[in-house]
Design a protein around this motif. Structure first.
Motif, PDB file in Angstrom:
ATOM      1  N   UNK A 133     -14.649  20.627   3.865  1.00 27.61           N
ATOM      2  CA  UNK A 133     -14.126  21.986   3.961  1.00 27.61           C
ATOM      3  C   UNK A 133     -13.248  22.089   5.193  1.00 27.61           C
ATOM      4  N   UNK A 134     -12.083  22.724   5.019  1.00 23.05           N
ATOM      5  CA  UNK A 134     -11.157  22.903   6.136  1.00 23.05           C
ATOM      6  C   UNK A 134     -10.253  24.096   5.864  1.00 23.05           C
ATOM      7  N   UNK A 135      -9.789  24.704   6.930  1.00 18.72           N
ATOM      8  CA  UNK A 135      -8.745  25.714   6.775  1.00 18.72           C
ATOM      9  C   UNK A 135      -7.473  24.967   6.413  1.00 18.72           C
ATOM     10  N   UNK A 136      -6.822  25.407   5.349  1.00 19.55           N
ATOM     11  CA  UNK A 136      -5.596  24.747   4.911  1.00 19.55           C
ATOM     12  C   UNK A 136      -4.386  25.462   5.520  1.00 19.55           C
ATOM     13  N   UNK A 137      -3.204  24.961   5.245  1.00 20.13           N
ATOM     14  CA  UNK A 137      -1.987  25.453   5.893  1.00 20.13           C
ATOM     15  C   UNK A 137      -1.745  26.948   5.671  1.00 20.13           C
ATOM     16  N   UNK A 138      -2.155  27.431   4.496  1.00 16.23           N
ATOM     17  CA  UNK A 138      -2.008  28.862   4.180  1.00 16.23           C
ATOM     18  C   UNK A 138      -3.291  29.339   3.510  1.00 16.23           C
ATOM     19  N   UNK A 139      -3.652  30.586   3.675  1.00 15.20           N
ATOM     20  CA  UNK A 139      -4.906  31.064   3.098  1.00 15.20           C
ATOM     21  C   UNK A 139      -4.920  31.099   1.566  1.00 15.20           C
ATOM     22  N   UNK A 140      -3.755  31.051   0.916  1.00 14.16           N
ATOM     23  CA  UNK A 140      -3.722  31.059  -0.552  1.00 14.16           C
ATOM     24  C   UNK A 140      -3.765  29.648  -1.143  1.00 14.16           C
ATOM     25  N   UNK A 141      -3.906  28.626  -0.305  1.00 14.91           N
ATOM     26  CA  UNK A 141      -4.178  27.270  -0.777  1.00 14.91           C
ATOM     27  C   UNK A 141      -5.690  27.056  -0.713  1.00 14.91           C
ATOM     28  N   UNK A 142      -6.259  26.500  -1.774  1.00 17.04           N
ATOM     29  CA  UNK A 142      -7.696  26.260  -1.812  1.00 17.04           C
ATOM     30  C   UNK A 142      -8.045  24.783  -1.886  1.00 17.04           C
ATOM     31  N   UNK A 143      -7.074  23.938  -2.238  1.00 17.41           N
ATOM     32  CA  UNK A 143      -7.316  22.497  -2.426  1.00 17.41           C
ATOM     33  C   UNK A 143      -6.135  21.723  -1.841  1.00 17.41           C
ATOM     34  N   UNK A 144      -6.425  20.628  -1.159  1.00 18.15           N
ATOM     35  CA  UNK A 144      -5.397  19.656  -0.740  1.00 18.15           C
ATOM     36  C   UNK A 144      -5.977  18.288  -0.954  1.00 18.15           C
ATOM     37  N   UNK A 145      -5.176  17.398  -1.583  1.00 17.89           N
ATOM     38  CA  UNK A 145      -5.642  16.051  -1.888  1.00 17.89           C
ATOM     39  C   UNK A 145      -4.674  15.030  -1.307  1.00 17.89           C
ATOM     40  N   UNK A 146      -5.239  14.048  -0.621  1.00 18.76           N
ATOM     41  CA  UNK A 146      -4.485  12.969   0.017  1.00 18.76           C
ATOM     42  C   UNK A 146      -4.961  11.651  -0.604  1.00 18.76           C
ATOM     43  N   UNK A 147      -4.042  10.803  -1.032  1.00 17.76           N
ATOM     44  CA  UNK A 147      -4.471   9.521  -1.598  1.00 17.76           C
ATOM     45  C   UNK A 147      -3.718   8.355  -0.978  1.00 17.76           C
ATOM     46  N   UNK A 196      -2.230  19.531  -7.924  1.00 12.57           N
ATOM     47  CA  UNK A 196      -2.268  18.416  -6.960  1.00 12.57           C
ATOM     48  C   UNK A 196      -2.249  17.080  -7.697  1.00 12.57           C
ATOM     49  N   UNK A 197      -3.081  16.958  -8.717  1.00  6.03           N
ATOM     50  CA  UNK A 197      -3.195  15.695  -9.445  1.00  6.03           C
ATOM     51  C   UNK A 197      -1.911  15.377 -10.206  1.00  6.03           C
ATOM     52  N   UNK A 198      -1.248  16.395 -10.738  1.00  4.16           N
ATOM     53  CA  UNK A 198       0.039  16.178 -11.416  1.00  4.16           C
ATOM     54  C   UNK A 198       1.084  15.658 -10.426  1.00  4.16           C
ATOM     55  N   UNK A 199       1.094  16.233  -9.232  1.00  3.01           N
ATOM     56  CA  UNK A 199       2.030  15.767  -8.202  1.00  3.01           C
ATOM     57  C   UNK A 199       1.714  14.332  -7.792  1.00  3.01           C
ATOM     58  N   UNK A 200       0.435  14.025  -7.649  1.00  3.86           N
ATOM     59  CA  UNK A 200       0.026  12.665  -7.299  1.00  3.86           C
ATOM     60  C   UNK A 200       0.466  11.686  -8.377  1.00  3.86           C
ATOM     61  N   UNK A 201       0.259  12.035  -9.644  1.00  6.60           N
ATOM     62  CA  UNK A 201       0.721  11.176 -10.751  1.00  6.60           C
ATOM     63  C   UNK A 201       2.212  10.896 -10.635  1.00  6.60           C
ATOM     64  N   UNK A 211       0.852  -1.193   0.000  1.00 12.02           N
ATOM     65  CA  UNK A 211       0.000   0.000   0.000  1.00 12.02           C
ATOM     66  C   UNK A 211       0.888   1.243   0.000  1.00 12.02           C
ATOM     67  N   UNK A 212       0.476   2.226  -0.769  1.00  9.96           N
ATOM     68  CA  UNK A 212       1.209   3.488  -0.905  1.00  9.96           C
ATOM     69  C   UNK A 212       0.366   4.595  -0.289  1.00  9.96           C
ATOM     70  N   UNK A 213       0.965   5.318   0.624  1.00 11.42           N
ATOM     71  CA  UNK A 213       0.303   6.448   1.281  1.00 11.42           C
ATOM     72  C   UNK A 213       1.031   7.714   0.849  1.00 11.42           C
ATOM     73  N   UNK A 214       0.295   8.676   0.317  1.00 11.77           N
ATOM     74  CA  UNK A 214       0.906   9.944  -0.072  1.00 11.77           C
ATOM     75  C   UNK A 214       0.509  11.029   0.920  1.00 11.77           C
ATOM     76  N   UNK A 215       1.436  11.939   1.170  1.00 10.40           N
ATOM     77  CA  UNK A 215       1.129  13.119   1.972  1.00 10.40           C
ATOM     78  C   UNK A 215       0.141  13.985   1.189  1.00 10.40           C
ATOM     79  N   UNK A 216      -0.525  14.879   1.882  1.00  6.13           N
ATOM     80  CA  UNK A 216      -1.427  15.800   1.204  1.00  6.13           C
ATOM     81  C   UNK A 216      -0.667  16.657   0.203  1.00  6.13           C
TER      82      UNK A 216
END
Length: 115
Positions: free
Chosen positions: A97-111, A43-48, A22-27
């Motif tokens: 919905x969640x407050x992310x690490x910085x206000x200029x981030x709008x999306x975080x994806x964890x897979x 995000x999706x490009x980084x996940x790929x 199993x592979x766990x990726x950070x957000x």
């Protein structure tokens, strides 16, 4: 006892952790300040790239957790997500919905994916 393999590890976190097939990726986050669509694509490009490094790909994603800074961005994020997910290989998914690490981030994806 199974081995645990970590990649891109700092004192705080690893970008990839592999254990028992199993592979766990950070957000993953996108370019700060960019549109929701662009941040989602980033995000999706980084996940790929991380899955490829771990010997897997998006067709083997088991679960995705998506955090949005504002749920009013749900449709814009989903437009990019839906175009990216392989037909017949949609993972179990949650989005909230969640407050992310910085206000200029709008999306975080964890897979989590199978090797």
């Amino acid at each position: 006892m199974s081995d645990i393999t970590r990649h891109h590890t700092t004192t705080r976190m690893s970008q990839i952790v592999m254990h028992n097939g199993t592979i766990y990726l950070a957000g993953q986050v996108g370019t700060a300040g960019a549109s929701v669509a662009q941040q989602t694509q980033d995000c999706l490009d980084k996940i790929d790239a991380l899955l490829a490094e771990a010997g897997s790909d998006k067709s083997r994603i088991l679960q995705a957790v998506i955090w949005l800074d504002d749920m009013t961005d749900f449709a814009e994020m989903n437009e990019v997500w839906d175009a990216w997910v392989p037909e017949g290989a949609a993972p179990a998914r949650a989005c909230g919905e969640a407050k992310l690490a910085r206000p200029d981030f709008t999306v975080e994806i964890i897979v989590t994916a199978a090797a």
